[in-house]
Design a protein around this motif. Structure first.
Motif, PDB file in Angstrom:
ATOM      1  N   UNK A   1      94.965  40.035 122.655  1.00  0.00           N
ATOM      2  CA  UNK A   1      94.618  40.750 123.741  1.00  0.00           C
ATOM      3  C   UNK A   1      95.297  42.058 124.287  1.00  0.00           C
ATOM      4  N   UNK A   2      94.941  43.034 124.539  1.00  0.00           N
ATOM      5  CA  UNK A   2      95.568  43.986 124.882  1.00  0.00           C
ATOM      6  C   UNK A   2      95.978  45.084 123.793  1.00  0.00           C
ATOM      7  N   UNK A   3      95.662  44.598 122.376  1.00  0.00           N
ATOM      8  CA  UNK A   3      95.955  45.499 121.476  1.00  0.00           C
ATOM      9  C   UNK A   3      94.854  46.841 121.176  1.00  0.00           C
TER      10      UNK A   3
ATOM     11  N   UNK B   1      95.942  45.870  95.825  1.00  0.00           N
ATOM     12  CA  UNK B   1      97.123  46.107  96.442  1.00  0.00           C
ATOM     13  C   UNK B   1      97.041  45.433  97.738  1.00  0.00           C
ATOM     14  N   UNK B   2      97.833  45.789  98.736  1.00  0.00           N
ATOM     15  CA  UNK B   2      98.245  45.229  99.856  1.00  0.00           C
ATOM     16  C   UNK B   2      98.287  46.136 101.299  1.00  0.00           C
ATOM     17  N   UNK B   3      98.122  45.813 102.751  1.00  0.00           N
ATOM     18  CA  UNK B   3      98.627  46.505 103.578  1.00  0.00           C
ATOM     19  C   UNK B   3      99.532  45.797 104.187  1.00  0.00           C
ATOM     20  N   UNK B   4     100.751  46.388 104.612  1.00  0.00           N
ATOM     21  CA  UNK B   4     101.652  45.478 105.290  1.00  0.00           C
ATOM     22  C   UNK B   4     102.163  46.030 106.660  1.00  0.00           C
ATOM     23  N   UNK B   5     102.156  45.268 107.805  1.00  0.00           N
ATOM     24  CA  UNK B   5     102.746  45.548 109.064  1.00  0.00           C
ATOM     25  C   UNK B   5     103.859  45.001 108.965  1.00  0.00           C
ATOM     26  N   UNK B   6     105.125  45.650 109.086  1.00  0.00           N
ATOM     27  CA  UNK B   6     106.486  45.207 109.065  1.00  0.00           C
ATOM     28  C   UNK B   6     106.914  45.787 110.348  1.00  0.00           C
ATOM     29  N   UNK B   7     107.638  44.960 111.166  1.00  0.00           N
ATOM     30  CA  UNK B   7     108.594  45.586 112.354  1.00  0.00           C
ATOM     31  C   UNK B   7     107.692  46.638 113.151  1.00  0.00           C
ATOM     32  N   UNK B   8     106.469  46.377 113.270  1.00  0.00           N
ATOM     33  CA  UNK B   8     105.551  47.373 114.280  1.00  0.00           C
ATOM     34  C   UNK B   8     104.783  46.711 115.138  1.00  0.00           C
ATOM     35  N   UNK B   9     104.299  47.363 116.147  1.00  0.00           N
ATOM     36  CA  UNK B   9     103.328  46.753 117.140  1.00  0.00           C
ATOM     37  C   UNK B   9     102.037  47.445 117.258  1.00  0.00           C
ATOM     38  N   UNK B  10     101.185  47.063 117.883  1.00  0.00           N
ATOM     39  CA  UNK B  10      99.882  47.412 118.389  1.00  0.00           C
ATOM     40  C   UNK B  10      99.072  48.264 117.093  1.00  0.00           C
TER      41      UNK B  10
ATOM     42  N   UNK C   1     104.114  42.316 116.727  1.00  0.00           N
ATOM     43  CA  UNK C   1     103.524  42.233 117.534  1.00  0.00           C
ATOM     44  C   UNK C   1     102.346  42.941 118.110  1.00  0.00           C
ATOM     45  N   UNK C   2     101.236  42.135 118.875  1.00  0.00           N
ATOM     46  CA  UNK C   2     100.154  42.817 119.032  1.00  0.00           C
ATOM     47  C   UNK C   2      99.280  43.559 117.803  1.00  0.00           C
ATOM     48  N   UNK C   3      98.601  42.558 117.364  1.00  0.00           N
ATOM     49  CA  UNK C   3      97.796  42.837 116.049  1.00  0.00           C
ATOM     50  C   UNK C   3      96.385  42.257 116.205  1.00  0.00           C
ATOM     51  N   UNK C   4      95.310  43.057 115.794  1.00  0.00           N
ATOM     52  CA  UNK C   4      94.117  42.654 115.680  1.00  0.00           C
ATOM     53  C   UNK C   4      93.520  42.889 114.367  1.00  0.00           C
TER      54      UNK C   4
ATOM     55  N   UNK D   1     101.420  37.223 118.887  1.00  0.00           N
ATOM     56  CA  UNK D   1     100.405  37.678 119.655  1.00  0.00           C
ATOM     57  C   UNK D   1      99.305  38.429 118.793  1.00  0.00           C
ATOM     58  N   UNK D   2      98.690  37.917 117.975  1.00  0.00           N
ATOM     59  CA  UNK D   2      97.817  38.295 116.826  1.00  0.00           C
ATOM     60  C   UNK D   2      96.290  37.635 117.025  1.00  0.00           C
ATOM     61  N   UNK D   3      95.397  38.260 116.939  1.00  0.00           N
ATOM     62  CA  UNK D   3      94.053  37.771 116.758  1.00  0.00           C
ATOM     63  C   UNK D   3      93.536  38.040 115.568  1.00  0.00           C
ATOM     64  N   UNK D   4      92.969  37.103 114.916  1.00  0.00           N
ATOM     65  CA  UNK D   4      92.129  37.567 113.476  1.00  0.00           C
ATOM     66  C   UNK D   4      90.640  36.859 114.026  1.00  0.00           C
ATOM     67  N   UNK D   5      89.889  37.916 113.778  1.00  0.00           N
ATOM     68  CA  UNK D   5      88.358  37.788 114.552  1.00  0.00           C
ATOM     69  C   UNK D   5      87.194  38.351 113.384  1.00  0.00           C
ATOM     70  N   UNK D   6      86.232  37.541 113.487  1.00  0.00           N
ATOM     71  CA  UNK D   6      85.075  37.966 112.542  1.00  0.00           C
ATOM     72  C   UNK D   6      85.344  38.754 111.172  1.00  0.00           C
ATOM     73  N   UNK D   7      86.091  38.017 110.361  1.00  0.00           N
ATOM     74  CA  UNK D   7      86.420  38.474 109.282  1.00  0.00           C
ATOM     75  C   UNK D   7      85.826  37.458 108.075  1.00  0.00           C
ATOM     76  N   UNK D   8      85.487  37.831 106.980  1.00  0.00           N
ATOM     77  CA  UNK D   8      85.064  36.699 105.801  1.00  0.00           C
ATOM     78  C   UNK D   8      86.187  36.832 104.995  1.00  0.00           C
ATOM     79  N   UNK D   9      86.511  35.600 104.697  1.00  0.00           N
ATOM     80  CA  UNK D   9      87.607  35.208 103.845  1.00  0.00           C
ATOM     81  C   UNK D   9      86.828  34.484 102.567  1.00  0.00           C
ATOM     82  N   UNK D  10      86.852  35.074 101.294  1.00  0.00           N
ATOM     83  CA  UNK D  10      85.895  34.630 100.366  1.00  0.00           C
ATOM     84  C   UNK D  10      86.622  34.302  98.982  1.00  0.00           C
ATOM     85  N   UNK D  11      86.432  33.344  98.072  1.00  0.00           N
ATOM     86  CA  UNK D  11      86.700  33.214  96.894  1.00  0.00           C
ATOM     87  C   UNK D  11      88.224  33.397  96.612  1.00  0.00           C
ATOM     88  N   UNK D  12      88.967  32.393  96.988  1.00  0.00           N
ATOM     89  CA  UNK D  12      90.574  32.427  97.297  1.00  0.00           C
ATOM     90  C   UNK D  12      91.104  31.145  97.408  1.00  0.00           C
TER      91      UNK D  12
END
Length: 331
Positions: A53-55, A116-125, A148-151, A180-191
């Motif tokens: 919350x707050x992101x 490939x991948x998206x990486x969030x490293x040493x970041x916020x918001x 910190x602070x990831x949606x 402070x992470x929220x993982x919401x309303x995603x589809x995780x499939x075939x993994x």
């Protein structure tokens, strides 16, 4: 399953720490060679529910739309406030680092990345929203490290199960004291390996007191395990729909999990606290529809009251809500 009696975690202090202040947003986006458009209504993520919350991501910064890898890399670099709209599917090799105070938003259908991948490293918001990300070879689809602070909201994340379990890595992995992470309303499939929070049993010094993560209204479809797997931290897993797992929720290394109003189908073990680590975790269950799945609860915890406002719908309505609303293109 271990046969020793359940314990409580009275000897371990709770992890309810004061939330840090949001990082200040810088006024203008970095200059990049891409088309600049007015920000459409709803493009910036509203504040997530839960530990994230707050992101706000890039907030009301003027959006840019990109359709090539070079333009995307340039657009997400740096810590100025920015909203980056991805049009079409972009092939990645390796990973792209996303800077602080950023919203990455898919537009059109499908829009996102493959290979490939998206990486969030040493970041916020940072907000990652409405993207389709597939087949990140030897990488996590989304990696969150020391951040910190990831949606992570309304994405469709997938690979296949035609290869071995290590051909791909995780779909969303959260590590190195991220918080402070929220993982919401995603589809995780075939993994094989869905979402890991806390990468190693040997990382207590860094991770203890962090790794506060909320998972809600996600659809895990034909994902074998790590739904999620949490070490050291505090996790709230509510209103999720899990189909076809071998082991789903895994609390380990003293982690505290509240597992609330979820639905499990064709799943062998819905919740375990007692596998594969040097120390068991803790779990509290309420309101779940296990669908015949087993539970392996060696330690009952005290984390029953999340430190934020939320409304958990009953398990009886979760399947309809999640299948109708989760994934990219469902905003």
């Amino acid at each position: 399953m271990r046969t020793r009696p359940p314990r409580t975690d009275a000897r371990r202090p709770g992890l309810h720490a004061r939330r840090p202040a949001l990082a200040a947003l810088v006024a203008s986006a970095a200059a990049v060679a891409v088309l600049t458009l007015p920000q459409p209504a709803g493009a910036a993520e509203s504040s997530p529910v839960g530990f994230g919350a707050g992101t706000t991501g890039g907030g009301s910064a003027t959006a840019v739309t990109v359709s090539t890898l070079d333009a995307f890399k340039a657009a997400v670099t740096g810590s100025s406030a920015k909203v980056v709209r991805v049009g079409g599917t972009i092939s990645l090799s390796g990973q792209v680092d996303v800077g602080s105070d950023t919203t990455v938003l898919g537009v059109g259908s499908p829009s996102g990345f493959t290979g490939g991948s998206l990486r969030l490293k040493k970041v916020t918001n940072v907000v990652i929203r409405n993207l389709s990300i597939s087949k990140a070879i030897k990488r996590d689809a989304i990696t969150v490290q020391s951040s910190t602070k990831v949606g992570i909201d309304h994405n469709s994340l997938s690979s296949d199960r035609d290869h071995g379990k290590d051909y791909y890595d995780g779909l969303v992995d959260i590590s190195h004291a991220s918080d402070y992470v929220t993982v919401s309303w995603n589809v995780f499939k075939d993994h094989y390996k869905g979402s890991l929070a806390g990468h190693s049993d040997n990382n207590a010094d860094e991770d203890t007191g962090h790794l506060r993560v909320t998972y809600h209204h996600n659809w895990f479809d034909n994902v074998n395990s790590r739904i999620p797997s949490l070490r050291f931290g505090t996790g709230h897993f509510y209103d999720n729909y899990v189909v076809g797992a071998e082991t789903a929720v895994h609390s380990r290394m003293g982690a505290k999990m509240l597992v609330e109003n979820n639905v499990f189908r064709s799943t062998q073990v819905a919740v375990t606290t007692s596998r594969d680590s040097d120390e068991d975790g803790y779990a509290n269950l309420r309101g779940n529809d296990l669908g015949g799945a087993a539970t392996e609860i060696s330690q009952v915890g005290t984390f029953t009251d999340p430190p934020y406002g939320y409304t958990a719908e009953p398990a009886s309505s979760v399947v309809a809500s999640v299948t109708a609303g989760a994934g990219a293109g469902k905003l």
